[in-house]
Each structure stands twice: as C-alpha cells, then as structure tokens.
Motif scaffolding. Structure first.
Motif, short mmCIF file in Angstrom:
data_model
loop_
_atom_site.label_atom_id
_atom_site.label_comp_id
_atom_site.label_asym_id
_atom_site.label_seq_id
_atom_site.Cartn_x
_atom_site.Cartn_y
_atom_site.Cartn_z
N ARG A 125 0.70 0.69 -11.30
CA ARG A 125 1.49 -0.43 -10.79
C ARG A 125 2.94 -0.33 -11.28
NH1 ARG A 125 2.00 -6.13 -12.31
NH2 ARG A 125 0.91 -5.68 -14.23
N LEU B 126 4.72 2.56 -9.35
CA LEU B 126 5.05 2.16 -7.98
C LEU B 126 6.22 1.16 -8.00
CD1 LEU B 126 4.36 2.24 -4.94
CD2 LEU B 126 2.86 0.28 -5.32
N THR B 127 6.16 0.23 -8.97
CA THR B 127 7.25 -0.75 -9.09
C THR B 127 8.57 -0.03 -9.36
OG1 THR B 127 5.67 -2.32 -9.99
CG2 THR B 127 7.97 -2.83 -10.32
N PHE C 76 11.86 -0.16 -7.26
CA PHE C 76 13.10 -0.61 -7.92
C PHE C 76 14.24 0.33 -7.54
CE2 PHE C 76 11.45 -2.93 -12.02
CZ PHE C 76 11.19 -4.04 -11.25
N GLY D 179 20.83 -18.15 -14.94
CA GLY D 179 19.46 -18.68 -14.90
C GLY D 179 18.50 -17.88 -14.05
N ASP E 207 14.87 -16.57 -15.07
CA ASP E 207 13.65 -17.34 -14.78
C ASP E 207 12.70 -16.56 -13.87
OD1 ASP E 207 15.06 -19.21 -16.10
OD2 ASP E 207 15.16 -20.68 -14.49
N PHE E 208 13.26 -15.98 -12.80
CA PHE E 208 12.42 -15.26 -11.84
C PHE E 208 11.73 -14.07 -12.50
CE2 PHE E 208 15.57 -17.02 -8.70
CZ PHE E 208 14.67 -17.85 -8.06
N LEU F 157 11.08 -13.65 -15.76
CA LEU F 157 10.11 -14.05 -16.78
C LEU F 157 8.80 -14.54 -16.16
CD1 LEU F 157 12.40 -15.89 -19.34
CD2 LEU F 157 11.49 -13.59 -19.47
N LEU F 158 8.87 -14.97 -14.91
CA LEU F 158 7.64 -15.49 -14.28
C LEU F 158 6.91 -14.44 -13.44
CD1 LEU F 158 8.53 -19.15 -13.33
CD2 LEU F 158 7.50 -18.25 -15.38
N LYS F 159 7.33 -13.18 -13.57
CA LYS F 159 6.61 -12.11 -12.88
C LYS F 159 5.57 -11.52 -13.83
CE LYS F 159 9.02 -11.53 -8.93
NZ LYS F 159 9.61 -12.85 -8.88
N PRO F 160 4.39 -11.16 -13.30
CA PRO F 160 3.36 -10.61 -14.19
C PRO F 160 3.62 -9.15 -14.53
CG PRO F 160 2.55 -10.72 -11.95
CD PRO F 160 3.93 -11.28 -11.91
N ILE F 161 4.81 -8.90 -15.03
CA ILE F 161 5.20 -7.55 -15.41
C ILE F 161 6.08 -7.69 -16.64
CG2 ILE F 161 7.35 -7.38 -14.06
CD1 ILE F 161 6.21 -4.60 -13.12
N TRP G 109 11.34 -4.66 -16.64
CA TRP G 109 12.13 -5.07 -15.46
C TRP G 109 13.63 -4.97 -15.76
CZ3 TRP G 109 10.54 -7.89 -10.74
CH2 TRP G 109 11.63 -8.30 -9.98
N ARG H 130 15.40 -1.95 -13.64
CA ARG H 130 15.46 -2.56 -12.31
C ARG H 130 16.33 -1.77 -11.34
NH1 ARG H 130 15.42 -3.20 -8.11
NH2 ARG H 130 15.49 -5.00 -6.72
N LEU I 243 13.10 -14.69 -26.67
CA LEU I 243 12.62 -15.46 -25.52
C LEU I 243 12.10 -16.84 -25.90
CD1 LEU I 243 10.89 -12.87 -23.19
CD2 LEU I 243 13.11 -13.97 -22.93
#
Lengths: 370, 262
Positions: B3, B6-7, B11, B94, B97-98, B100-104, B109, B113, B254
């Motif tokens: 995963r 592939l990410t 990216f 800000g 936020d996006f 930090l809320l990814k399951p990675i 990231w 990225r 964090l």
C-alpha cells in the motif's frame, strides 16, 4: 426579552447535560467492548463525550510598534477555555448539528472528536476508539470535510486526487471506479472530474471534495461548514447529497454550519454551544419553541393601517404598506387570529415560526451582552 | 508495504503531472540547476586547480567531496525541499488536518508527498563526478568498499533528512521556521570542501554540532577507500540516532498540534 433570557437557557442546559450524564461513560463503554458484552440490546453510541474540555494558550499582542517590540521580547499569553466540560452522546446514523457563534467552541469540539486536537480534560470515545490516538482502524471509519480548506490537488483533475486517496485507503482499481461512479452520480458530477481543480467553480469543487472525502465510505462524517460560500442551488445539492448518503450508508453526520438552512434541512438534533459550554442538546423544533414563545403572523390587509392599530393584538415586527408582521404569544394565537379576522379587513393570513437565524442570533447577542 | 509503495507511486505521478502543467517553470528550474552546477565547479577550480591540495586532499579527491555534495544538493532539490518546506505551510493553513486523518503514517506523507525533477540531473552529475574523480585518483573499490560507500552515502542522506525534518517539526509550535532550515542549508554548503580543509576548532564544530563531516567528507572517504571502521560506525550511529530522534520528536510535537482556526 427576559422570558427568553440567558437564565432560562442555562436551566435547560443543566437539565439536558444531566441527560447526557445518564449515558454510559467512555470507560464503561470501553469495558463493554473489551468484555464483548452482548447482554444489553441498546445500540452503542458512536460518540460518547464526558466532561470534555480544551484549554488553549493564546499569545496576546498590543497594536503598534511598541506593542510589536514588547510582543517580540516579552511574549504574553493567556489560557482560553475553548470548550468547558461538555457531555453528550450520539447514536449511529444520527445527523447532529453543532450550533454556536464564531469562537463558541464548535470547531474545537469537532476537532477533538476527529482526533486532531488532544482534549485537556474529560473522557472521549468515538467509534470505539480514543480519537487522539488516531489508530488506522479509527481513521478508516471517519472523514473530515472543511469548507475553507481543500485536500484536492489544485493543478490536476479531481480524479488524480481520488487515485491518491484510493491508494492511501488500500482500495483496488475496480472498487475505486465503482465508488467514484456511484458518488459522482449522487453528486451530479461528470466531465468536471477530468478538469483541473483550479478551473472548477466553488460548488463543483466542494462536490469533488466531498467525493474525495467519502471514497473510503466512512461511517462517521465530520463536516465543518461544508456549504460555506456556495450559492443557494449548490448548497441545496450538497444538502440533498448528504441526506442521501446518510440514508444509503447509515452514516453518522456531525455538522457545523452558519447556514441555518443546512441545519434545518439535515439535523433533527442540535447541540448548541455557547462560550465553550453546552447550552442545549435536543431537537431543533423544541429549541425554536423554547427560544421563541411567539409565532409570526403575516397579514395582508385591504387598506394600510398605522402600527398603533395592532397594539392590542401583539408585537409589531414590521409594517410595509398593506403587509404587516406580528409576533403573537403561542398560547394566545387562536384567539388573536380570530379577533384579527373579525375586526380587520384581512385578504390573506399566514402563521409561521420566526426564522431560526433571528432567534439564535438574538440568543447569541443576549448571551454576549450578559 | 504494498500500500505504501502504490501510494508513493501515485504521489510522484501526480507530483510530476502537476509540474508538467507548467512547462516553462520546469524549464527555468532545469536551467537554474545547470547554472548552479557550473558555478560550483568554477569556484572549486579557483580554490584547488590541478596539482594543488587542501587539507591533505588532492584536486581529484576533493572533486569526490564535491560530487557527494552535488548528489546531496540534488536530493535536497528533488525530495527534501519540495516536501519538508511545505510542513510549515500545512501547519499555518491547517491543511495538516487532512494528512493527520489519513490512515497512513503522517511522516511518510510529509516526507514523500511530492518530488521535483529539477534535482535529478544534479544527482546524475554528482554521481558522474564521483565516478570520474575516483577513477582519476586511482580508487578501485572492492564489492565491500562499494557497499561501504553506498552505506555511508545512505547514512549521510538519513542524517540530512532527519535534521531537516526535525527543524521543520518545530513549526508545530513556532509555525514559521524557514530561517532554521536556511541555516541547515548554509551548513551543508560548508560540506563542499573536505572537512580537514577547515581549522581544527571549526572541524570539531562541523563534525559534532553540525554533522557536516558525516554528510560529505565521510562518504567521500568511503568511496576513496580511506575510511576507518570507527568513522563508519560513528556515521551509522549518527544516522540511526538522528532518525529515531526526529521520529520521536514528530510524534511528541503532534500532541501540541492545535490546528489552524477555521
């Protein structure tokens, strides 16, 4: 003025907070999860917050050069209680609106629930997890949409951003395509998906943002002002989509919005947050009734009359030629309407609740003043 | 793992596609890189010149150091700068936020990225320069020597990355920390020349406080087969410790992330 004053609301707040405290606290819930207790048939709340608090340290700066220099060398800060010991629980599939003025603490609450911000105190359990730990199993279940911020890649078509998200969530090619098609159809998105994001209108962009945020089919949606800046039609489309998504997938939706139309259309239940505290937790209808013990009666008369002619019926809200708006106490409504029809030459009469924006706007004003 | 791979592919594919949207900008980037490299070679030729030596390093041996520096600078241009310089922006606006809320892993990231192709020719030139100069000096590395050189180069990359990421992490509290990364870049510039060319006191500073020696001189020594076991071990230790510290520091930071207001 005094009968819908702050004191009454605080009483309600206390009463309703007690309701929340009756619910199982996160520790008890955690224990239930750990012991796999099937004994109770009650649905497990998806969100359970108990005495949740957040205190920020905020630096203070005076204006002007002197203030700037003082701020540079001797930085002063103070503690701000953004959220003060609020307790509530939310069942799976509910659509709940967070209401409150700017800076009331609703976004901070939403950020604590999503795991972005560490609470300063209290207990919190969301989808069976402690959100601030941000475990992958928790993050796969939730999503966050912010009206002011975007996650789509600015220079590329939305489809490219979707492919990145699909890889992050481990979705295979076929499933990704299927979900994109399904959501695109619900959102009425077509060729926009192959146009660079920077070339999309605000409404199209927000719809694409929603698609990106929901590709992994989360069961808990945190929406912070999702219709901000959109025109009336685009707002309506987003609302219809959210209601549809909630119905299809049984998702729980937690929404903050300054557009009352969003809340009235989507959220049977609201949490009213004021100055960091929970003011009210219950149905929007009850809130309107309690905040405004009057109903709005709109009259169209045959001939115009002065304001003084209506003093015996109720409070005059507005007069515009032959059109008059009166505020009349709910318990006197039937009698007053009968008298109006009997004594005046009325062409048309309409009874409605006062606009919720006005009611809540007045509440915030009163709250701040006091 | 699949995963993440592939990410990473997606990216970089989107990063490349994003930059190809602006052809002229990419062309200017490449031209700037070529100019920068030519200037760098010119400066070192003024200092050294064939037959001269500095700090016990001959002109050709010093070119190996310059080669390592060029590779690192290319890595900075292609990978580190485009990614790590956006951390402060994410904090300020800000948009973290996006992420930090990814399951990675959020550090993954933020570190990978995007990438910019502008640094790739520099990496290629640096490697070419290393090979050419090493051949001139007469270094013929054994497989073990080659492996050591690769390991030392990887170690220097890890140290540079960890320091940079660690500095960028402070933006969680201070938001704007670009100046600190500028200091790091300036320190890296000192690595253009062999560390022994500097006065003794500065040498200690550039080894212990700012580990510039481990960034360029040590890998160059490994390439030339002059590295001692102790130095090699120290470099690996330094890389491990800085990477662990930077990872721990990010996780700790964090906890203090308050997210930009809406």
């Amino acid at each position: 003025m005094s009968e819908h004053g702050l004191g009454v609301l605080l009483d309600w707040g206390t009463g309703l907070t007690n309701r929340a405290e009756c619910l199982p606290c996160p520790r008890r819930l955690a224990a239930r999860i750990a012991s796999n207790d099937q004994a109770t048939s009650l649905p497990m709340p998806i969100v359970c917050a108990e005495r949740l608090s957040k205190t920020y340290r905020v630096s203070q700066k005076q204006p002007g050069l002197g203030g700037t220099l003082r701020h540079f060398f001797w930085r002063r800060s103070r503690l701000v209680e953004a959220v003060r010991e609020i307790s509530f629980s939310i069942e799976p599939g509910e659509m709940v609106g967070f209401l409150g003025a700017n800076g009331a603490g609703k976004t901070t609450t939403l950020k604590m629930l999503s795991g972005l911000v560490y609470p300063s105190g209290g207990n919190l359990l969301v989808a069976g997890h402690s959100p601030q730990r941000r475990q992958a199993s928790f993050l796969r279940n939730i999503t966050l949409v912010m009206g002011q911020k975007q996650q789509l890649i600015w220079d590329l078509p939305p489809l490219d951003s979707f492919r990145v998200n699909a890889a992050v969530y481990g979705l295979d090619e076929r499933e990704t395509k299927r979900r994109i098609n399904e959501l695109a159809e619900m959102l009425e998105l077509g060729e926009e998906l192959t146009r660079p994001v920077r070339k999309l209108s605000l409404g199209e962009r927000m719809k694409a943002e929603l698609l990106a945020a929901l590709l992994h089919r989360p069961s808990l949606l945190f929406l912070d002002e999702p219709t901000l800046g959109l025109d009336v039609n685009a707002q309506a489309r987003v609302r219809t989509f959210l209601a549809d998504y909630n119905r299809r997938h049984g998702a729980t939706v937690l929404l903050t919005s300054h557009y009352m139309a969003d809340i009235t259309a989507l959220c049977p239940r609201v949490l009213l947050i004021h100055q960091g505290g929970l003011f009210y937790d219950g149905s929007l209808e009850t809130l309107t009734q309690r905040l405004s013990p009057c109903r709005l009666v709109r009259l169209e008369l045959k001939t115009p009359l002065p304001a003084s002619a209506f003093s015996s019926y109720g409070q005059v809200e507005a007069i515009d030629g032959r059109e008059v708006k009166l505020l009349i106490a709910r318990d006197q409504l039937t009698g007053v309407v009968a008298r109006l029809l009997g004594n005046l030459e009325v062409l048309d009469l309409e009874v409605a609740d006062p606009p919720i924006e006005d009611v809540i706007g007045q509440l915030f004003q009163r709250g701040v003043v006091q | 793992m699949g995963r993440y791979l592939l990410t990473l592919r997606r990216f970089w594919a989107t990063a490349l596609a994003g930059q190809l949207e602006y052809q002229l900008n990419l062309l200017i980037d490449l031209l700037a890189m070529a100019g920068n490299l030519a200037g760098s070679l010119f400066v070192i030729s003024l200092f050294y010149g064939p037959g001269r030596s500095l700090g016990g390093w001959s002109w050709e041996a010093a070119l190996v150091v310059l080669g390592v520096y060029t590779v690192l600078d290319g890595v900075c241009s292609s990978f580190l700068r485009p990614n790590l310089s956006t951390i402060a922006t994410h904090v300020q606006q800000g948009t973290l936020d996006f992420i930090l809320l990814k399951p990675i892993d959020s550090q993954f990231w933020l570190s990978f990225r995007t990438f910019s192709p502008a640094g790739l020719p520099e990496i290629g030139t640096g490697l070419g320069l290393i090979l050419w100069a090493a051949a001139k000096v007469g270094a013929s590395p054994s497989p073990t020597g080659f492996l050591t050189a690769a390991l030392m180069l990887a170690s220097s990359l890890v140290i540079l990355y960890s320091l940079w990421f660690g500095l960028a992490t402070t933006s969680i509290w201070f938001v704007k920390t670009w100046n600190a990364t500028e200091v790091l870049r300036a320190a890296l510039t000192a690595g253009r020349y062999p560390i022994s060319a500097y006065p003794l006191r500065l040498r200690s500073l550039l080894t212990v406080v700012l580990p510039v020696a481990f960034l360029t001189t040590v890998p160059a020594e490994a390439i030339l087969g002059r590295i001692s076991v102790n130095t090699g071990a120290a470099s690996l230790l330094m890389a491990t410790v800085t990477l662990m510290l930077c990872r721990g520091f990010w996780r700790y930071a964090l906890r203090f992330y308050t997210s930009a207001s809406s």
